[in-house]
Design an enzyme around this catalytic site. Structure first.
Site, PDB file in Angstrom:
ATOM      1  CG  ASN A 338       3.090  -6.366  14.243  1.00  0.00           C
ATOM      2  OD1 ASN A 338       2.604  -5.258  14.111  1.00  0.00           O
ATOM      3  ND2 ASN A 338       3.725  -6.749  15.322  1.00  0.00           N
ATOM      4  CG  ASP A 347       3.274   0.565  16.843  1.00  0.00           C
ATOM      5  OD1 ASP A 347       3.462  -0.556  17.338  1.00  0.00           O
ATOM      6  OD2 ASP A 347       4.189   1.357  16.548  1.00  0.00           O
ATOM      7  CD  GLU A 373       1.481 -10.380  22.133  1.00  0.00           C
ATOM      8  OE1 GLU A 373       2.481  -9.750  22.489  1.00  0.00           O
ATOM      9  OE2 GLU A 373       1.456 -11.616  22.033  1.00  0.00           O
TER      10      GLU A 373
END
Ligand SMILES: Nc1nc2c(ncn2[C@@H]2O[C@H](COP(=O)(O)OP(=O)(O)OP(=O)(O)O)[C@@H](O)[C@H]2O)c(=O)[nH]1
Length: 451
Positions: A338, A347, A373
């Site tokens: 991220n 995503d 996650e």
């Protein structure tokens, strides 16, 4: 879980809305407590600010009263501005009225607050619409250690929760309206059946009446035949009586025809209403099924969500199914994906991992996104078989080529495995798998550990 039986779809949905509403109420209460603690944590810097904080506590004690809160938030902004000014101009301090001594915030308070807010966020069921907003809020909370900012984030979260409660209540009202509609239609149908019964009773009465009249005419004729002195007058009498019977019959036939016509028209109208009712019930059922399904689906990956997983675990436990193993799969260092590539790439990585895991499992296995996650697979497998499957999944994810910004991004996952024992509950099974996952992380990641 939703039943497939049409009769139970509406009550199931209403029950689900009730449960959801209860859950959101708990979250609402939690947020108000959190807000109250935040206001306590921020106290002791300035008398004006303390007064506003106290008012905010009062205004949010039982509910979020928007009308009271809006002016208070303005007052809060003013008080904070005064505080900023005071801090920026220490030389003016001497001229100001003495303030109570500054109460230093406990060292651990800010990180605790941001973790607390993140923990609340993680517990929120991410609906399709709220999901993006919650995620953007998450991004703002992560790494934020400013109490005032955290307070603002807490308020944003509270407003989001309140909106969600409203939406749930609206959905519940819609289901109730539909129920009323079905109820009205069924009442109309019952009334029609009552009318139909009444009409049949009338017809029976009319026939009985005709029978009685005919019997009366026959009796009179027989009496006339016995006492008749001449044939012509008897003939005339018989003709007159027959004409009367004929007239009775004609009247009865006419009435029957009218009744029959009315009955056909009424029945045709009812048939039409029943058709409409069936069609609206079918639509309603489809909508509710879709809603129930959405409530059990993770919008990002399309997998079952945490709520569906918990229901599945409870039903497996109740049915005493043998050889159940739980795999808890967690992507390694996902935060850095991220951080380096952005949230959208994160995503996409989550979707790819979900697809890869799903493709590698057997059709009877169950895969859910537990949150963030983290994924969970429920298998019908003993401990050895579960370890083999887990290794297969780990290797497959390690070999998958995830591309972002023209580079191949390596993704690995760690896995904790627990196989159901006689004394296990869904919670203890989960707990053991979670501990095994932590061991896998501690032992270097990209590995599987059994409980
Ligand atoms: N893109 C994206 N990120 C998410 C989502 N849900 C959670 N995350 C992020 O996932 C990250 C999880 O980070 P950590 O819990 O620190 O775990 P990690 O970086 O994977 O580290 P280890 O598990 O210890 O290997 C956080 O940065 C979350 O913001 C999501 O739906 N989309």
């Amino acid at each position: 879980m939703a039943s497939d039986h049409p009769d139970s779809a509406i009550p199931d949905a209403i029950e689900m809305f009730e449960r959801e509403r209860e859950r959101w109420r708990e979250i609402d209460a939690l947020l108000r407590r959190l807000l109250s603690r935040l206001t306590y944590a921020a106290e002791g810097r300035n008398i004006g600010l303390d007064a506003v904080l106290s008012d905010i506590r009062l205004a949010t004690r039982n509910t979020f009263d928007e009308q009271r809160l809006t002016p208070l938030l303005d007052a809060l902004t003013d008080a904070v501005a005064v505080l900023d000014e005071e801090l920026a101009q220490p030389s003016r301090e001497a001229a100001l009225p003495p303030s109570p001594p500054l109460v230093p915030l406990p060292q651990a308070a800010e990180p605790v607050l941001d973790r607390l807010l993140l923990a609340i966020l993680d517990r929120l069921p991410l609906g399709e619409t709220a999901g993006a907003e919650l995620e953007s809020l998450r991004q703002r909370i992560v790494g934020c250690h400013d109490t005032r900012m955290l307070q603002a984030h807490g308020e944003a979260l509270a407003a989001l929760v309140a909106r969600h409660i409203e939406q749930l209540e609206e959905a519940q009202r819609t289901a109730s309206r539909l129920l009323d509609h079905v109820d009205n239609e069924l009442t109309a149908l019952t009334e029609h059946l009552d009318e139909d019964n009444q009409s049949r009773n009338d017809a029976v009465m009319a026939r009985r009446e005709l029978g009685e009249r005919m019997a009366g005419e026959m009796l009179t004729l027989r009496e006339r035949a016995r006492t008749a002195s001449d044939l012509p007058s008897l003939q005339a009498d018989v003709h007159a009586r027959l004409a009367a019977v004929g007239a009775h019959l004609a009247t009865l036939r006419e009435r029957e025809q009218t009744r029959e016509q009315a009955w056909y028209e009424h029945t045709a109208r009812m048939r039409e209403r029943i058709r409409e009712l069936e069609s609206s019930t079918r639509n309603m059922e489809a909508t509710l099924k879709q809603k129930l399904q959405l409530a059990d689906t993770d919008p990002l990956t399309g997998l079952a969500n945490r709520r569906a997983l918990e229901a599945r675990m409870a039903s497996l436990h109740e049915s005493n199914a043998p050889d159940i193993s739980l795999l808890m799969l967690d992507i390694d260092h996902f935060k850095s994906i991220n951080d380096l590539l952005g949230h959208t790439a994160g995503d996409r990585a989550l979707r790819i991992v979900a697809e890869q895991l799903q493709a590698a499992l057997r059709p009877g296995d169950y895969l859910a996104r537990y949150g963030g996650e983290e994924f969970v697979a429920l298998l019908t497998a003993d401990a050895n078989e579960a370890m083999r499957v887990a290794e297969r999944l780990r290797i497959r994810i390690g070999q998958a080529r995830f591309h972002s910004q023209n580079q191949v991004v390596p993704i690995t996952l760690s896995c904790g495995i627990a196989t159901m024992r006689d004394d296990d509950t869904p919670e203890s099974l989960f707990e053991r798998a979670d501990q095994a996952l932590y061991r896998a992380k501690d032992n270097g990641r990209n590995r599987c550990e059994a409980a």
